[in-house]
Design an enzyme around this catalytic site. Sequence first.
Site, PDB file in Angstrom:
ATOM      1  N   ASN A 110      -0.048  -1.523  -7.466  1.00 14.71           N
ATOM      2  CA  ASN A 110      -1.569  -1.430  -6.968  1.00 14.71           C
ATOM      3  C   ASN A 110      -2.154  -0.705  -7.667  1.00 14.71           C
ATOM      4  O   ASN A 110      -1.863   0.555  -8.150  1.00 14.71           O
ATOM      5  CB  ASN A 110      -1.055  -0.603  -5.583  1.00 14.71           C
ATOM      6  CG  ASN A 110      -2.163  -0.867  -4.719  1.00 14.71           C
ATOM      7  OD1 ASN A 110      -3.310  -0.764  -5.308  1.00 14.71           O
ATOM      8  ND2 ASN A 110      -2.411  -0.492  -3.471  1.00 14.71           N
ATOM      9  N   LYS A 127      -0.999   3.113  -8.717  1.00 11.59           N
ATOM     10  CA  LYS A 127      -0.914   3.924  -7.404  1.00 11.59           C
ATOM     11  C   LYS A 127       0.553   4.636  -7.414  1.00 11.59           C
ATOM     12  O   LYS A 127       1.595   3.838  -7.462  1.00 11.59           O
ATOM     13  CB  LYS A 127      -0.951   3.134  -6.200  1.00 11.59           C
ATOM     14  CG  LYS A 127      -1.119   3.836  -4.831  1.00 11.59           C
ATOM     15  CD  LYS A 127      -1.744   3.099  -3.790  1.00 11.59           C
ATOM     16  CE  LYS A 127      -1.742   3.819  -2.381  1.00 11.59           C
ATOM     17  NZ  LYS A 127      -2.019   2.702  -1.200  1.00 11.59           N
ATOM     18  N   CYS A 172      -6.258   5.453  -2.336  1.00 17.90           N
ATOM     19  CA  CYS A 172      -6.212   5.495  -0.744  1.00 17.90           C
ATOM     20  C   CYS A 172      -4.988   6.438  -0.745  1.00 17.90           C
ATOM     21  O   CYS A 172      -5.630   7.546  -0.411  1.00 17.90           O
ATOM     22  CB  CYS A 172      -5.527   3.950  -0.499  1.00 17.90           C
ATOM     23  SG  CYS A 172      -5.746   3.669   1.058  1.00 17.90           S
TER      24      CYS A 172
HETATM   25  N1  ING Z   1      -3.585   3.030   3.216  1.00 20.07           N
HETATM   26  C1  ING Z   1      -3.438   4.149   4.360  1.00 20.07           C
HETATM   27  C2  ING Z   1      -4.147   5.231   3.714  1.00 20.07           C
HETATM   28  O1  ING Z   1      -3.410   6.366   3.309  1.00 20.07           O
HETATM   29  C3  ING Z   1      -1.940   5.335   5.914  1.00 20.07           C
HETATM   30  C4  ING Z   1      -1.969   4.184   4.740  1.00 20.07           C
HETATM   31  C5  ING Z   1      -2.987   5.436   6.876  1.00 20.07           C
HETATM   32  C6  ING Z   1      -0.967   6.424   5.782  1.00 20.07           C
HETATM   33  C7  ING Z   1      -2.811   6.547   7.608  1.00 20.07           C
HETATM   34  C8  ING Z   1      -0.970   7.490   6.758  1.00 20.07           C
HETATM   35  C9  ING Z   1      -2.046   7.451   7.502  1.00 20.07           C
HETATM   36  O2  ING Z   1      -5.012   5.671   3.962  1.00 20.07           O
HETATM   37  C10 ING Z   1      -3.127   2.914   2.219  1.00 20.07           C
HETATM   38  N2  ING Z   1      -3.455   1.723   1.561  1.00 20.07           N
HETATM   39  O3  ING Z   1      -2.691   3.723   1.384  1.00 20.07           O
END
Ligand code: ING
Length: 315
Positions: A110, A127, A172
């Site tokens: 990623n 990532k 992210c």
């Molecule tokens: N998405 C989310 C993020 O960390 C997540 C996954 C959401 C983890 C909410 C924990 C809480 O924003 C990605 N793609 O990492």
Amino acid sequence: MSKTRNTLGLAVAQMGPVHLADTRRQVVGRLLDMLRQAHARGARLVVFPELALTTFFPRYWMSEDQAQQRFFERSMPNPEVQPLFDEARRLGVGFYLGYAELTAQGVPYNTAILVDEQARIVGKYRKIHLPGHDEHKPDAPFQHLEKKFFRVGDQPFGVWDTMGARIGMCLCNDRRWPETWRMMSLQSAELVVLGYNTPSHNIHWPEPAHLRMHHHLITLQASAYQNCVWAAAAAKCGAEDGHHMIGGSVIVAPTGEIAAQAITEDDEVLVVQADLGVAEAFRRHVFDFARHRRPEHYGLITERVGPGPALPRTE
Ligand code: ING
């Protein structure tokens, strides 16, 4: 006498949904529109989201081969993305772009790239913090298979000198981990750029919807302040084939204040003339790392992965 300000025209290009039926050509057309809009409003660097060229495919169960066939890029740039590089060079605008990378050795990451105003790829980040799971959860409303489809990044958190700034990148979930930001501020980053795809719905417990946005914003505001950096975060958001992801794209100043925030869940451009000098007072006083940090007391942070027993006391 106004001191010479080191100001960077900084834009975040938030994307609305990308559906399974949308082609890369259609998506790149949207990125081009936002690139031009950002340039017209004085931006010299545009931040696009994570996995910007496709829908957030880790929400679907499929084989790694199927994912790599349909959603990964084998080269960057490539014919579908080349128009973005060409227009960026013509306008003299740099950009950050997130996408699914399949290396020549067949390793899936990623990935995000930092492209300068002459359309040269000056930085690449893969990532490191991969959230979710790698097994099939048939009873879940959607999957989150980043641990299945991507390998952990093989390069350190990085900072690059380009476009008159020292720019760090992450992706992210990385933003939720304080170590991410410290690794870049210890490399003297002035700005951290990142894209995200954050599902609104929590499949593990009935989390109130507002908390997704709350955690997203406090994370970026605290991290920008504690590391004396500008932060620019671009969402891909809205409902992709019915699966909703949060918006809230934002540009945060080193003061921890929000300088601009998206108000839609569609394609939306934010532009701020970011004064990089704002961080100086914080770096010189509150967060003078060299003067105040005590790494001799921080050992557990790199020695342990998960929580363990209390440290023995010497008195
Ligand atoms: N998405 C989310 C993020 O960390 C997540 C996954 C959401 C983890 C909410 C924990 C809480 O924003 C990605 N793609 O990492």
